[in-house]
Design a protein around this motif. Structure first.
Motif, PDB file in Angstrom:
ATOM      1  N   ALA A 123       0.832  -1.202   0.000  1.00 46.37           N
ATOM      2  CA  ALA A 123       0.000   0.000   0.000  1.00 46.37           C
ATOM      3  C   ALA A 123       0.867   1.252   0.000  1.00 46.37           C
ATOM      4  O   ALA A 123       1.892   1.308   0.683  1.00 46.37           O
ATOM      5  N   GLU A 124       0.460   2.226  -0.786  1.00 41.63           N
ATOM      6  CA  GLU A 124       1.169   3.507  -0.838  1.00 41.63           C
ATOM      7  C   GLU A 124       0.981   4.222   0.491  1.00 41.63           C
ATOM      8  O   GLU A 124      -0.121   4.310   1.025  1.00 41.63           O
ATOM      9  N   SER A 125       2.091   4.733   1.051  1.00 41.22           N
ATOM     10  CA  SER A 125       2.006   5.431   2.326  1.00 41.22           C
ATOM     11  C   SER A 125       1.446   6.834   2.126  1.00 41.22           C
ATOM     12  O   SER A 125       1.759   7.500   1.143  1.00 41.22           O
ATOM     13  N   PRO A 126       0.612   7.310   3.055  1.00 46.19           N
ATOM     14  CA  PRO A 126       0.129   8.693   2.972  1.00 46.19           C
ATOM     15  C   PRO A 126       1.287   9.657   3.172  1.00 46.19           C
ATOM     16  O   PRO A 126       2.335   9.293   3.706  1.00 46.19           O
ATOM     17  N   LEU A 127       1.114  10.898   2.734  1.00 44.07           N
ATOM     18  CA  LEU A 127       2.195  11.870   2.826  1.00 44.07           C
ATOM     19  C   LEU A 127       2.656  12.088   4.256  1.00 44.07           C
ATOM     20  O   LEU A 127       3.841  12.287   4.519  1.00 44.07           O
ATOM     21  N   ASP A 128       1.727  12.042   5.219  1.00 44.22           N
ATOM     22  CA  ASP A 128       2.121  12.289   6.594  1.00 44.22           C
ATOM     23  C   ASP A 128       2.846  11.100   7.210  1.00 44.22           C
ATOM     24  O   ASP A 128       3.267  11.141   8.350  1.00 44.22           O
ATOM     25  N   ILE A 137      11.579  -1.955   7.810  1.00 47.07           N
ATOM     26  CA  ILE A 137      11.323  -3.387   7.713  1.00 47.07           C
ATOM     27  C   ILE A 137      10.077  -3.783   8.506  1.00 47.07           C
ATOM     28  O   ILE A 137       9.288  -4.623   8.077  1.00 47.07           O
ATOM     29  N   TYR A 138       9.874  -3.148   9.654  1.00 43.74           N
ATOM     30  CA  TYR A 138       8.691  -3.452  10.467  1.00 43.74           C
ATOM     31  C   TYR A 138       7.416  -3.003   9.760  1.00 43.74           C
ATOM     32  O   TYR A 138       6.439  -3.745   9.665  1.00 43.74           O
ATOM     33  N   GLU A 139       7.425  -1.774   9.257  1.00 46.04           N
ATOM     34  CA  GLU A 139       6.236  -1.241   8.602  1.00 46.04           C
ATOM     35  C   GLU A 139       5.868  -2.049   7.357  1.00 46.04           C
ATOM     36  O   GLU A 139       4.696  -2.354   7.113  1.00 46.04           O
ATOM     37  N   LEU A 140       6.866  -2.409   6.556  1.00 46.87           N
ATOM     38  CA  LEU A 140       6.594  -3.160   5.332  1.00 46.87           C
ATOM     39  C   LEU A 140       6.169  -4.593   5.634  1.00 46.87           C
ATOM     40  O   LEU A 140       5.320  -5.154   4.940  1.00 46.87           O
ATOM     41  N   ALA A 141       6.748  -5.191   6.652  1.00 48.57           N
ATOM     42  CA  ALA A 141       6.342  -6.544   7.038  1.00 48.57           C
ATOM     43  C   ALA A 141       4.885  -6.559   7.478  1.00 48.57           C
ATOM     44  O   ALA A 141       4.126  -7.478   7.147  1.00 48.57           O
ATOM     45  N   GLU A 145       1.897  -8.737   5.636  1.00 46.42           N
ATOM     46  CA  GLU A 145       1.256  -9.804   6.405  1.00 46.42           C
ATOM     47  C   GLU A 145      -0.210  -9.950   5.990  1.00 46.42           C
ATOM     48  O   GLU A 145      -0.955  -8.972   5.942  1.00 46.42           O
ATOM     49  N   ASN A 146      -0.613 -11.182   5.666  1.00 48.01           N
ATOM     50  CA  ASN A 146      -2.001 -11.438   5.273  1.00 48.01           C
ATOM     51  C   ASN A 146      -2.345 -12.897   5.560  1.00 48.01           C
ATOM     52  O   ASN A 146      -1.628 -13.571   6.306  1.00 48.01           O
ATOM     53  N   ASP A 147      -3.429 -13.376   4.965  1.00 52.01           N
ATOM     54  CA  ASP A 147      -3.858 -14.754   5.222  1.00 52.01           C
ATOM     55  C   ASP A 147      -2.844 -15.783   4.723  1.00 52.01           C
ATOM     56  O   ASP A 147      -2.786 -16.913   5.221  1.00 52.01           O
ATOM     57  N   GLU A 148      -2.046 -15.399   3.717  1.00 53.50           N
ATOM     58  CA  GLU A 148      -1.089 -16.334   3.133  1.00 53.50           C
ATOM     59  C   GLU A 148       0.320 -16.173   3.708  1.00 53.50           C
ATOM     60  O   GLU A 148       1.124 -17.101   3.681  1.00 53.50           O
ATOM     61  N   LEU A 149       0.630 -14.996   4.207  1.00 48.58           N
ATOM     62  CA  LEU A 149       1.953 -14.724   4.771  1.00 48.58           C
ATOM     63  C   LEU A 149       1.817 -14.331   6.237  1.00 48.58           C
ATOM     64  O   LEU A 149       1.090 -13.388   6.556  1.00 48.58           O
ATOM     65  N   GLN A 153       7.275 -14.645   8.050  1.00 48.36           N
ATOM     66  CA  GLN A 153       7.580 -14.824   6.625  1.00 48.36           C
ATOM     67  C   GLN A 153       7.712 -13.477   5.922  1.00 48.36           C
ATOM     68  O   GLN A 153       8.607 -13.276   5.089  1.00 48.36           O
ATOM     69  N   ALA A 154       6.794 -12.554   6.263  1.00 52.33           N
ATOM     70  CA  ALA A 154       6.842 -11.219   5.655  1.00 52.33           C
ATOM     71  C   ALA A 154       8.136 -10.498   6.048  1.00 52.33           C
ATOM     72  O   ALA A 154       8.763  -9.814   5.225  1.00 52.33           O
ATOM     73  N   TRP A 155       8.547 -10.674   7.293  1.00 50.69           N
ATOM     74  CA  TRP A 155       9.782 -10.051   7.771  1.00 50.69           C
ATOM     75  C   TRP A 155      10.976 -10.575   6.971  1.00 50.69           C
ATOM     76  O   TRP A 155      11.851  -9.810   6.563  1.00 50.69           O
TER      77      TRP A 155
END
Length: 279
Positions: A123-128, A137-141, A145-149, A153-155
């Motif tokens: 997802a595109e991060s908002p400007l703020d 790495i934490y934010e992107l993981a 993270e979803n039903d499959e990951l 695993q995301a980390w």
């Protein structure tokens, strides 16, 4: 001096303002349930949760000490520094934190682009989000993270696309800013080490002391007894302050009610004296 009831102390916790799961309210409730009378929040590179935690702490009769955890670099190694007892409106400290968050945001954009090249949708991060960016790495993981990951695993996937550099401010610069702001500086979990930070040897700690470091987090949930003894011995030899911290991020590791007597000199610096100490 303020008198507190016979409760424990935890000087290192996190909320969802950085990489924790606790909300300010749920953290304070967990601290109260664990008989903690003195609490500090040290979110990574941000002060955004402090006002809310302070409010809930006051309602629950808990002494609150504002804090923050800052990544520092010294002689090619990265460590984490805890800062306490400063004015949260201090311009230099806030400028320092904003500068670090901006660097983290830029690193996150590189990682996001690399993930998208691999076919992952982020997802595109908002400007703020620049102002709120804490850990790429934490934010992107969390985003992956979803039903499959699951998160682990995301980390791992995010670690694969992470640029080969750590974001941290020069130790000398941070310690000078902290001193000017009247902050107490404590080296976080010196005996831990790992992928994100280096193990702090006696020599590294003494070098940081020469730059202005006030103390060490000797009592930490992952420190062995031998590590505690090493750090306390070092603190006694060089007149350093000692603190205690759980590094609690969520209910899997709740705040710990350490005995306030373990960090009595630290509390005296802040003019806080428990009425009696936890058994």
């Amino acid at each position: 001096m303020k008198n507190l009831t016979n409760h424990g102390i935890d000087l290192h916790t996190h909320t969802f303002a950085s990489d924790g799961v606790w909300s300010p309210k749920s953290l304070v409730e967990a601290a109260k349930a664990n008989k903690i009378g003195i609490l500090s929040v040290c979110d990574h590179e941000t002060l955004s949760s402090l006002k809310m935690v302070k409010m809930y702490a006051k309602k629950n009769g808990i002494e609150f000490i504002p804090g923050v955890e800052v990544a520092i670099k010294h002689n090619g190694s990265v460590y984490h520094l805890l800062m306490y007892g400063f004015d949260t409106e201090n311009a230099e400290i806030n400028a320092l934190l904003e500068e670090t968050r901006l660097k983290q945001w830029h690193k996150k954009q590189i990682m996001r682009e690399r993930l998208e090249m691999r076919g992952y949708k982020v997802a595109e991060s908002p400007l703020d989000a620049i102002a709120q960016s804490i850990s790429p790495i934490y934010e992107l993981a969390c985003s992956l993270e979803n039903d499959e990951l699951n998160f682990k695993q995301a980390w791992a996937i995010c670690r694969e696309v992470e640029p080969d550099y750590k974001i941290a401010q020069p130790a000398k610069k941070v310690l000078e800013i902290a001193k000017n702001a009247g902050a107490i500086t404590i080296l976080a979990h010196p005996g831990r080490g790992g992928a994100e930070i280096a193990y702090a040897s006696n020599r590294a700690i003494l070098e940081l002391v020469l730059l202005g470091l006030d103390g060490v987090e000797a009592y930490y949930h992952a420190h062995s007894t031998s590590e505690e003894e090493r750090l306390v011995k070092l603190a006694n030899r060089y007149n350093l302050l000692v603190t205690c911290g759980s590094d609690s991020h969520d209910a899997n590791r709740k705040p710990i009610a350490w005995n306030p007597a373990l960090c009595d000199q630290f509390l005296k610096r802040l003019n806080i004296r428990p009425f009696s100490v936890a058994a």
